[in-house]
Write an enzyme that holds these catalytic residues in place. Structure first.
Site, PDB file in Angstrom:
ATOM      1  N   TRP A  95      -9.354 -61.511  -0.648  1.00  0.00           N
ATOM      2  CA  TRP A  95      -9.363 -62.170  -1.958  1.00  0.00           C
ATOM      3  C   TRP A  95     -10.739 -62.745  -2.268  1.00  0.00           C
ATOM      4  CZ3 TRP A  95      -5.858 -60.123  -4.590  1.00  0.00           C
ATOM      5  CH2 TRP A  95      -4.580 -59.893  -4.094  1.00  0.00           C
ATOM      6  N   ASP A 150     -10.221 -71.005  -4.596  1.00  0.00           N
ATOM      7  CA  ASP A 150      -8.951 -70.314  -4.862  1.00  0.00           C
ATOM      8  C   ASP A 150      -7.959 -70.851  -3.836  1.00  0.00           C
ATOM      9  OD1 ASP A 150      -6.790 -68.569  -4.892  1.00  0.00           O
ATOM     10  OD2 ASP A 150      -7.975 -66.742  -4.627  1.00  0.00           O
ATOM     11  N   LYS A 209       2.770 -67.929  -4.897  1.00  0.00           N
ATOM     12  CA  LYS A 209       2.822 -68.049  -3.448  1.00  0.00           C
ATOM     13  C   LYS A 209       3.621 -69.286  -3.055  1.00  0.00           C
ATOM     14  CE  LYS A 209       0.249 -64.476  -3.559  1.00  0.00           C
ATOM     15  NZ  LYS A 209      -1.183 -64.329  -3.521  1.00  0.00           N
TER      16      LYS A 209
HETATM   17  C1  LIG Z   1      -2.175 -63.456  -4.065  1.00  0.00           C
HETATM   18  C2  LIG Z   1      -3.536 -63.974  -4.116  1.00  0.00           C
HETATM   19  C3  LIG Z   1      -4.417 -63.639  -5.155  1.00  0.00           C
HETATM   20  C4  LIG Z   1      -4.067 -62.668  -6.249  1.00  0.00           C
HETATM   21  O1  LIG Z   1      -3.192 -63.245  -7.140  1.00  0.00           O
HETATM   22  P1  LIG Z   1      -2.741 -62.498  -8.478  1.00  0.00           P
HETATM   23  O2  LIG Z   1      -1.972 -63.586  -9.154  1.00  0.00           O
HETATM   24  O3  LIG Z   1      -1.905 -61.340  -8.067  1.00  0.00           O
HETATM   25  O4  LIG Z   1      -3.948 -62.093  -9.219  1.00  0.00           O
HETATM   26  C5  LIG Z   1      -5.670 -64.223  -5.152  1.00  0.00           C
HETATM   27  N1  LIG Z   1      -6.038 -65.089  -4.189  1.00  0.00           N
HETATM   28  C6  LIG Z   1      -5.216 -65.417  -3.190  1.00  0.00           C
HETATM   29  C7  LIG Z   1      -5.681 -66.378  -2.138  1.00  0.00           C
HETATM   30  C8  LIG Z   1      -3.940 -64.880  -3.115  1.00  0.00           C
HETATM   31  O5  LIG Z   1      -3.128 -65.213  -2.101  1.00  0.00           O
END
Ligand SMILES: *Cc1c(COP(=O)(O)O)cnc(C)c1O
Length: 359
Positions: free
Chosen positions: A100, A170, A194
């Site tokens: 990511w 993030d 998540k």
């Molecule tokens: C799942 C995830 C993403 C991607 O998320 P989307 O909502 O599918 O764009 C980005 N960063 C992390 C840390 C993730 O776990």
């Protein structure tokens, strides 16, 4: 019957929240309609989104000089929005701790000079690099991290020393899993699917001075944080139903005792699983112990066939989604806030039995 769902995302939500939403499905609070059918400009919806914002502010102790935005487009959309809104000098520093972070880094390169200042790619992202004294370009607009690495199961236990630069994180897979000091960040954002709610909502917590009209030329109106901030996340139709569920999850966390209690609950669960892995002769955790995530726990047997057998038998026994990410193989148990302790205890009992039968 409900299974124990170890999915990395979309993932398990508190049963109480789902039941409440089910009860309110046809008639929300005497309105005679579902939240799905309601105008986002209605009084009822205004209460829902305002209460959600207030509750996340309480939970995370978010200072008044930070905005809370409810956005769409997934965390992946913010990979572009971050440079579009922040790259005044067209330069940013990225710490690459997994897929990511790498995707965000690659996206930023479309807009300016993204510099890779540290990486754990040399050991399949199984650790967090030392970020206490990195070589950060003088004119970097920000330092970027993925705080919890969903796929590889690592977590920053100490934030990088950004040497005064704005920190952007993030937090998709560790959102609301433990207390945070919001003042250490310029931007905290994450997709909620998540640990917080259903897919379709991104929450971004952004320091006000970073929300300006001075964005890269060509930035779409919708991706300019100021558009969303000036309109309290109601510039256009927001993901109404998803925000409503997030609001219920915030209430649930408050009832559970807030983020301190969540942290204790998550540490207890993770310890059960890591303690087992550390003494097992068959299963092995893949992450350097000091960098282990409380949320995502990858492990392997060292034998691909045995891994596949384990995933299959676990599924038959009611433990779903234990297969590791398609790019790394093995297994991964995601044990987010809503996973009960009992789920982890039963998983470990199942792993013990599997070890006895296959060891
Ligand atoms: C799942 C995830 C993403 C991607 O998320 P989307 O909502 O599918 O764009 C980005 N960063 C992390 C840390 C993730 O776990």
């Amino acid at each position: 019957m409900r299974v124990y769902n170890f999915s990395a995302g979309p993932a398990v939500l508190p049963e109480e929240v789902l039941k409440e939403a089910a009860d309110e499905m046809l008639d929300y609070n005497g309105t005679g309609m579902s939240v799905m059918e309601m105008s986002h400009r209605s009084k009822a919806y205004d209460d829902i989104i305002k209460t959600a914002e207030k509750d996340i502010r309480d939970l995370m102790n978010i200072p008044d000089n930070y905005k809370v935005l409810f956005l769409q487009g997934g965390a992946s959309q913010q990979f572009a929005a971050v440079p579009m809104n922040l790259m005044k000098n067209k330069k940013a520093a990225y710490i690459i701790t997994g897929q990511w972070a790498k995707k965000a880094f690659q996206e930023a390169k479309l807009y300016g000079e993204a510099v890779d200042i540290a990486s754990s790619a040399d050991k399949t992202f199984s650790y967090i690099p030392d970020c206490s004294d990195l070589d950060i370009p003088e004119d970097a607009d920000y330092v970027y991290i993925c705080e919890n690495n969903t796929i590889y199961g690592t977590k920053f236990k100490t934030l990088p020393n950004t040497k005064g630069k704005t920190l952007v994180a993030d937090v998709s897979s560790c959102f609301l899993s433990e207390p945070v000091d919001v003042t250490k960040y310029g931007v905290i954002y994450g997709g909620v699917q998540k640990n917080v709610g259903p897919a379709g909502v991104v929450i971004a917590i952004i320091r006000e001075d970073l929300i300006t009209d001075d964005v890269l030329p060509g930035t779409p109106t919708m991706l300019k944080w100021k558009t969303q901030a000036d309109n309290d996340s109601l510039y256009n139709t927001p993901p109404c139903y998803g925000i409503y569920i997030c609001g219920k999850v915030f209430k649930w966390i408050k009832k559970m005792g807030g983020l301190e209690a969540m942290k204790a609950h998550n540490e207890k669960k993770a310890k059960i699983l890591y303690d087992f892995l550390d003494q097992s002769k068959l299963f092995k955790g893949t992450v350097r112990p000091e960098d282990r995530s409380l949320m995502n726990v990858p492990f392997v047997t060292g034998n691909e066939e045995l891994d596949a057998k384990f995933v299959k038998e676990a599924k038959a026994a009611g433990f779903e989604n234990l297969k590791g990410h398609r790019t790394v193989g093995g297994m991964r148990a995601s044990i987010y806030n809503a996973m009960p302790i009992e789920g982890v205890e039963k998983l470990v009992a199942f792993m013990k039995k599997f070890e006895e039968e296959n060891g």
